[in-house]
Design a protein around this motif. Structure first.
Motif, short mmCIF file in Angstrom:
data_model
loop_
_atom_site.label_atom_id
_atom_site.label_comp_id
_atom_site.label_asym_id
_atom_site.label_seq_id
_atom_site.Cartn_x
_atom_site.Cartn_y
_atom_site.Cartn_z
N CYS A 132 0.87 -1.18 0.00
CA CYS A 132 0.00 0.00 0.00
C CYS A 132 0.91 1.22 0.00
O CYS A 132 1.70 1.41 0.93
CB CYS A 132 -0.92 0.02 1.21
SG CYS A 132 -1.97 1.50 1.32
N THR B 17 -5.86 2.89 -11.42
CA THR B 17 -6.82 1.79 -11.47
C THR B 17 -6.61 0.94 -12.73
O THR B 17 -6.73 -0.29 -12.69
CB THR B 17 -8.26 2.31 -11.42
OG1 THR B 17 -8.45 3.30 -12.45
CG2 THR B 17 -8.56 2.95 -10.08
N TRP C 8 -4.23 -0.92 -9.58
CA TRP C 8 -4.13 -0.41 -8.21
C TRP C 8 -5.50 -0.04 -7.67
O TRP C 8 -6.34 0.54 -8.38
CB TRP C 8 -3.23 0.83 -8.17
CG TRP C 8 -1.78 0.49 -8.35
CD1 TRP C 8 -1.14 0.15 -9.51
CD2 TRP C 8 -0.78 0.45 -7.33
NE1 TRP C 8 0.18 -0.11 -9.30
CE2 TRP C 8 0.44 0.08 -7.95
CE3 TRP C 8 -0.78 0.69 -5.96
CZ2 TRP C 8 1.63 -0.07 -7.26
CZ3 TRP C 8 0.41 0.57 -5.27
CH2 TRP C 8 1.59 0.18 -5.89
N SER C 9 -5.72 -0.37 -6.39
CA SER C 9 -6.93 0.08 -5.70
C SER C 9 -6.68 1.48 -5.16
O SER C 9 -5.58 1.80 -4.71
CB SER C 9 -7.28 -0.86 -4.54
OG SER C 9 -7.49 -2.17 -4.99
N GLY D 294 -9.15 -1.02 2.91
CA GLY D 294 -8.91 -2.12 2.01
C GLY D 294 -8.82 -3.44 2.75
O GLY D 294 -9.08 -3.53 3.95
N LEU E 224 -7.62 3.88 -2.17
CA LEU E 224 -8.23 3.92 -0.84
C LEU E 224 -8.49 5.37 -0.47
O LEU E 224 -7.56 6.17 -0.37
CB LEU E 224 -7.29 3.28 0.20
CG LEU E 224 -6.90 1.83 -0.04
CD1 LEU E 224 -6.00 1.34 1.10
CD2 LEU E 224 -8.14 0.95 -0.16
N ALA F 56 -2.39 -1.01 -3.42
CA ALA F 56 -3.29 0.13 -3.17
C ALA F 56 -2.52 1.43 -3.10
O ALA F 56 -1.35 1.47 -2.69
CB ALA F 56 -4.07 -0.09 -1.88
#
Length: 783
Positions: A446, A530, A534-535, A543, A537, A549
């Protein structure tokens, strides 16, 4: 066993009889001619349902005349229910055993009771005398056998304190001399020093909130233990003795210093007193009890620091170190804790600045500068922030500003000019998009972006995280140029290979390679992330630890632009918020939190030096950098833009600024703006524990939450929070340790919280999150 328990047993045991030769007594008579026991009879009635009192008819209070007491024995008294296994006990105030024995002269109101001395038993001493309080405490035949003084003062204090004495443990009284001081102290609550400090703080209000007996006891304790009479001498005399803290008052002073904020009015009270005359060499341990002396010392220091305004830097450094020797011990005084010695507190950090600026950062190669800053240079910047954090008033700010500028400004100016000279003759170590490789990340990573995490602030974050049990890897990183967010943020993303700078971009905002769309506003950057898997947050999302992320938090740069020098007073709060955010992310299952930032900044109280750059030459002019109009020329050094090396921009020389009065700014080329820390944070010991801890049950019954866990839960504490990583968001009355069976329960006191979402958390002894699970207060149970 308490005194009360012994007394109850002694009275009841009076009814013990030999059934082979005796009949059960009809009652127990308790004569008390001097009414010594009267004050505690209601306490005894709560424990003895069979205890009745001779007096005016009041059956609801189990009180009535002699004839009514006879009815009680006969079972004819209404609303009186006696226990079957205990005979009634009749307490007889103002009646002695002799009054009952002389039947002929017995007063009429007692005659119905006279014959009960034969059918009942009398609670009395072995010598047939009535039990007095003193006799009961001293006697080892039916009493407690304690060591009690016998003078009249003791008897008076003993009777006044009897209701509190009942709760004392008899075993703790054995071997102790019970004198008037003991009973008076007991009456006033058992803490005479606390009471004295409360009186000094509250004055007349203290006496008004105490009963007459408690006040008298308080006065007697002060007279005995401190040779001081509050009644006669008054509050100000007491405050003067506290300030001098000689003899027995030393213990009072030490107690005050332990928690001075509990007594907020005492400093003002002492200031009403005339202090002794202290010479120039007065010991702070002697004079330090007087806030007036501390005020004078602060004024002297203020004068001395203001005198640095025109002193050469090398002289200013030596003077600051001399001042530190003179005033350092004042930081241990109570006035520093109360915020009344801000300059003495700031001086600690000014001395660090003075010591570390002896060695400049204006020699050697680029690596030498970076090594020097990493070794000691960042401590100078940290010292500036910590010194400023100590002051509140404009006068104190002016003093600290003068001292900082006398030693810090020459040092940071020299360092910045030397760095710019090195870069002018070679390449900048931060490179451009063409030379810098994109950092590789993997599953479980992250990336946490923090805007404006300067090197020294990053070191504070490291310290905070290490205290929480995390493991941190530090890496030096040079910010992209110019050192502004528009350029730097994109440069630390994992998708920077998909970003470029277009020609003629005056705001240093790069664009998406494929579409040419500007990253301004952030939406196109999020789409790049994205699309790359990748997420994103958002601020409160944690998450699940899967994949990769991107997260943004802790806008230090925004706070700096808004607050200027006052950012220094909020840094620690911002650091705690960032630490809590990292804690939440790791607790949610991320393997690594990679902390990145875009740039550092310069902060100089009183404003950075101003340098002119005509607006007619610029497309856009920021604090420390400017984009020039086509064909414009300037004497300022020009540097290539990170995202488009053929586009150049101007940077202000040294630590000067294109805008007047700027205390906080960035965009230029200095170690403070450009040398940053990248951190990789991984779970430490507490997280290893977390891996072995699992919630097996979370149950709400009303506003009480009960949990059960499996695993290595020894030493863990249970809490419920509105924000998992924020300890101050706890909603329970108090955190509770897990029991040996892995269970614990906590209570939410505010019923208005029912139905709200929250997080049940387990924390270790350091306050670090170990495990968490979402819940609804008072609502859904987790099985």
């Amino acid at each position: 066993m308490r005194v009360l328990d012994h007394l109850l047993k002694a009275v009841r045991d009076t009814a013990i009889f030999n059934p082979e030769i005796q009949v059960a007594p009809a009652c127990i008579l308790w004569p008390d001619r001097d009414r010594q026991w009267q004050a505690v009879i209601p306490v005894l009635q709560a424990e003895l349902p069979e205890l009745m009192i001779l007096g005016d008819y009041a059956p609801d209070k189990r009180t009535g005349p002699a004839i009514w007491l006879r009815c009680v024995i006969a079972g004819r008294a209404e609303d009186v229910s006696l226990p079957k296994d205990h005979p009634p006990i009749f307490y007889l105030p103002s009646v002695s055993r002799q009054d009952l024995r002389a039947i002929e002269s017995c007063p009429d109101h007692l005659k119905p009771l006279a014959e009960l001395q034969y059918r009942g038993v009398i609670w009395s001493q072995i010598n047939a005398k009535d039990w007095t309080i003193l006799a009961y405490l001293k006697s080892d035949q039916g009493g407690l056998g304690l060591d009690v003084a016998q003078d009249n003062d003791v008897k008076n204090a003993m009777q006044l304190a009897l209701y509190r004495l009942l709760d004392e443990d008899v075993s703790l009284l054995k071997g102790k001399r019970l004198d008037k001081d003991y009973f008076n102290t007991l009456l006033t609550g058992g803490d005479p020093i606390r009471d004295l400090l409360q009186w000094l703080d509250q004055g007349d209000a203290f006496q008004a909130n105490r009963g007459e007996n408690e006040w008298k006891a308080f006065v007697e304790v002060c007279k005995s233990q401190l040779a001081f009479n509050p009644q006669n001498e008054g509050v100000l005399a007491g405050c003067a003795k506290l300030a001098n803290h000689q003899g027995p008052w030393h213990a009072v002073w030490e107690r005050y210093c332990e928690a001075p904020r509990r007594y907020p009015n005492i400093p003002a009270q002492i200031r009403k007193c005339q202090p002794p005359i202290f010479d120039l060499f007065a010991d702070e341990q002697v004079a330090g009890g007087w806030p007036q002396w501390n005020d004078d010392q602060e004024k002297n220091l203020q004068r001395d620091l203001m005198g640095l305004a025109k002193a050469p830097a090398h002289e200013a450094r030596e003077k600051i170190k001399d001042f530190e020797k003179q005033h350092c011990r004042r930081r241990s005084l109570v006035w520093a804790e109360l915020g009344d010695a801000p300059l003495a507190c700031a001086l600690e950090h000014l001395a660090i600045i003075a010591e570390n600026t002896k060695t400049g950062l204006a020699a050697g190669a680029m690596n030498d500068l970076a090594a020097g800053y990493r070794s000691y240079g960042w401590c100078v910047d940290d010292g500036v922030l910590r010194a400023l954090a100590q002051v509140d008033s404009s006068a104190d700010f002016e003093v600290v500003t003068t001292a900082i500028r006398s030693v810090y400004l020459p040092w940071v100016e020299e360092s910045a000019r030397y760095l710019q000279k090195l870069v002018d003759g070679a390449s900048y170590p931060g490179g451009t998009y063409l030379t810098v490789k994109t950092k590789q990340f993997g599953p479980g990573d992250c990336v946490l972006f923090i805007d404006g995490l300067r090197y020294d602030v990053g070191k504070r974050l490291v310290e905070s995280l290490e205290a929480g049990g995390f493991e941190i890897t530090e890496a030096l990183a040079w910010a992209s140029l110019p050192s502004v967010t528009a350029t730097g943020k994109a440069a630390v993303t994992p998708v920077r290979d998909k970003i470029r700078g277009q020609d003629g971009s005056p705001d240093f905002e790069p664009s998406v390679v494929d579409t040419g769309q500007s990253l301004k506003g952030g939406n196109h950057l999020k789409k790049l992330l994205t699309d790359a898997g990748w997420s994103i947050l958002e601020r409160s999302a944690d998450g699940d630890g899967h994949g990769m992320a991107w997260c943004e938090f802790g806008d230090i740069d925004h706070e700096g632009h808004d607050r200027g020098w006052k950012l220094a007073k909020h840094i620690d709060t911002l650091i705690l918020e960032i630490r809590d955010r990292i804690t939440e992310l790791l607790a949610a299952g991320w393997k690594r939190v990679c902390v990145v930032t875009d740039h550092g900044w310069l902060l100089l109280p009183g404003g950075l030096p101003k340098i002119d750059l005509p607006s007619a030459l610029t497309e856009n002019k920021w604090g420390r950098c400017a984009s020039l109009k086509p064909g414009a020329s300037t004497e300022e050094r020009l540097y290539p833009w990170y995202w488009n090396p053929i586009q150049y921009f101007a940077l202000a020389d040294g630590v000067s600024c294109f805008k007047k009065g700027e205390e906080y700014t960035h965009g230029g080329l200095s170690l403070q703006e450009c040398l940053t820390l990248q951190l990789t944070v991984t779970p430490g010991t507490s997280a290893q524990v977390a891996a072995s801890v699992k919630f097996t049950d979370v149950v709400w019954k009303g506003m009480r939450c009960t949990v059960a866990v499996d695993g290595n839960y020894s030493g863990l504490l249970l809490d419920v929070r509105s924000q998992a990583g924020n300890a101050s968001s706890s909603v329970v009355v108090g955190v509770k340790p897990l029991k040996d069976n892995g269970m614990a329960s906590v209570v939410v006191e505010d019923e208005d919280m029912e139905g709200r979402e929250a997080t049940v958390v387990l924390i270790d002894a350091n306050g670090s999150l170990v495990a968490q699970i979402a819940t609804v207060i008072g609502g859904v149970n987790h099985d």
